[in-house]
Motif scaffolding. Structure first.
Motif, short mmCIF file in Angstrom:
data_model
loop_
_atom_site.label_atom_id
_atom_site.label_comp_id
_atom_site.label_asym_id
_atom_site.label_seq_id
_atom_site.Cartn_x
_atom_site.Cartn_y
_atom_site.Cartn_z
N ALA A 23 0.81 -1.21 0.00
CA ALA A 23 0.00 0.00 0.00
C ALA A 23 0.85 1.27 0.00
O ALA A 23 0.37 2.33 -0.39
CB ALA A 23 -0.94 0.00 1.19
N SER A 24 2.11 1.18 0.43
CA SER A 24 2.96 2.36 0.48
C SER A 24 3.72 2.61 -0.82
O SER A 24 4.46 3.59 -0.92
CB SER A 24 3.95 2.24 1.64
N LYS A 45 -6.29 -8.22 -10.08
CA LYS A 45 -5.14 -8.81 -9.38
C LYS A 45 -4.39 -7.75 -8.57
O LYS A 45 -3.98 -8.01 -7.44
CB LYS A 45 -4.20 -9.49 -10.37
N LEU A 46 -4.23 -6.56 -9.11
CA LEU A 46 -3.56 -5.50 -8.36
C LEU A 46 -4.35 -5.16 -7.10
O LEU A 46 -3.76 -4.94 -6.04
CB LEU A 46 -3.39 -4.25 -9.24
N LEU A 51 -2.06 -3.43 -4.17
CA LEU A 51 -1.17 -2.50 -4.85
C LEU A 51 -1.94 -1.29 -5.36
O LEU A 51 -2.93 -1.45 -6.07
CB LEU A 51 -0.48 -3.19 -6.03
N PRO A 52 -1.50 -0.09 -4.98
CA PRO A 52 -2.19 1.09 -5.49
C PRO A 52 -1.99 1.20 -7.00
O PRO A 52 -0.91 0.92 -7.52
CB PRO A 52 -1.51 2.25 -4.75
N HIS A 53 -3.04 1.58 -7.69
CA HIS A 53 -2.96 1.71 -9.14
C HIS A 53 -3.98 2.72 -9.63
O HIS A 53 -4.91 3.07 -8.93
CB HIS A 53 -3.19 0.36 -9.82
N ILE A 80 1.49 -1.18 -18.90
CA ILE A 80 1.71 -0.95 -17.48
C ILE A 80 3.00 -0.16 -17.27
O ILE A 80 4.04 -0.48 -17.84
CB ILE A 80 1.78 -2.30 -16.73
N VAL A 81 2.89 0.87 -16.44
CA VAL A 81 4.04 1.68 -16.05
C VAL A 81 4.18 1.56 -14.53
O VAL A 81 3.28 1.93 -13.79
CB VAL A 81 3.86 3.15 -16.46
N ASP A 82 5.31 1.02 -14.10
CA ASP A 82 5.58 0.85 -12.67
C ASP A 82 6.86 1.59 -12.32
O ASP A 82 7.94 1.18 -12.72
CB ASP A 82 5.70 -0.65 -12.34
N GLU A 83 6.74 2.67 -11.57
CA GLU A 83 7.91 3.50 -11.21
C GLU A 83 8.51 3.09 -9.87
O GLU A 83 9.34 3.81 -9.33
CB GLU A 83 7.52 4.96 -11.22
N ASN A 84 8.11 1.98 -9.34
CA ASN A 84 8.66 1.53 -8.05
C ASN A 84 10.02 0.90 -8.24
O ASN A 84 10.36 0.35 -9.20
CB ASN A 84 7.70 0.53 -7.39
#
Length: 84
Positions: A23-24, A45-46, A51-53, A80-84
């Motif tokens: 969540a963070s 699924k997210l 998972l925040p989306h 999908i773009v994931d900046e983590n």
């Protein structure tokens, strides 16, 4: 929504084994359009994983669709773009 109900309403409850720190994380971007049969399972699924989306709508005729084609060279969802 009928299809979701037949599959047991996936995405409505968080999985018990989801990581508590999910969540963070920064929100994951899902580029797609609401009625896409390929985008819905990803969103579900997210949600199950906690998972925040956020969904970036790129339906036919939208400016976001043109932006996506500029970025990727084609139109294929979900993108999908994931900046983590």
């Amino acid at each position: 929504q009928i299809a979701s109900a037949l599959r047991g309403n996936p995405g409505k409850m968080q999985q018990p084994n989801a990581r508590p720190d999910n969540a963070s994380m920064k929100p994951i971007e899902i580029w797609g359009y609401e009625c896409s049969p390929f985008v819905r399972p990803v969103k579900e699924k997210l949600a199950e994983l906690g998972l925040p989306h956020r969904v970036v709508s790129c339906s036919r005729g939208s400016k976001n669709r043109d932006v996506m084609v500029e970025r990727t060279g084609r139109f294929q969802v979900p993108f999908i773009v994931d900046e983590n």
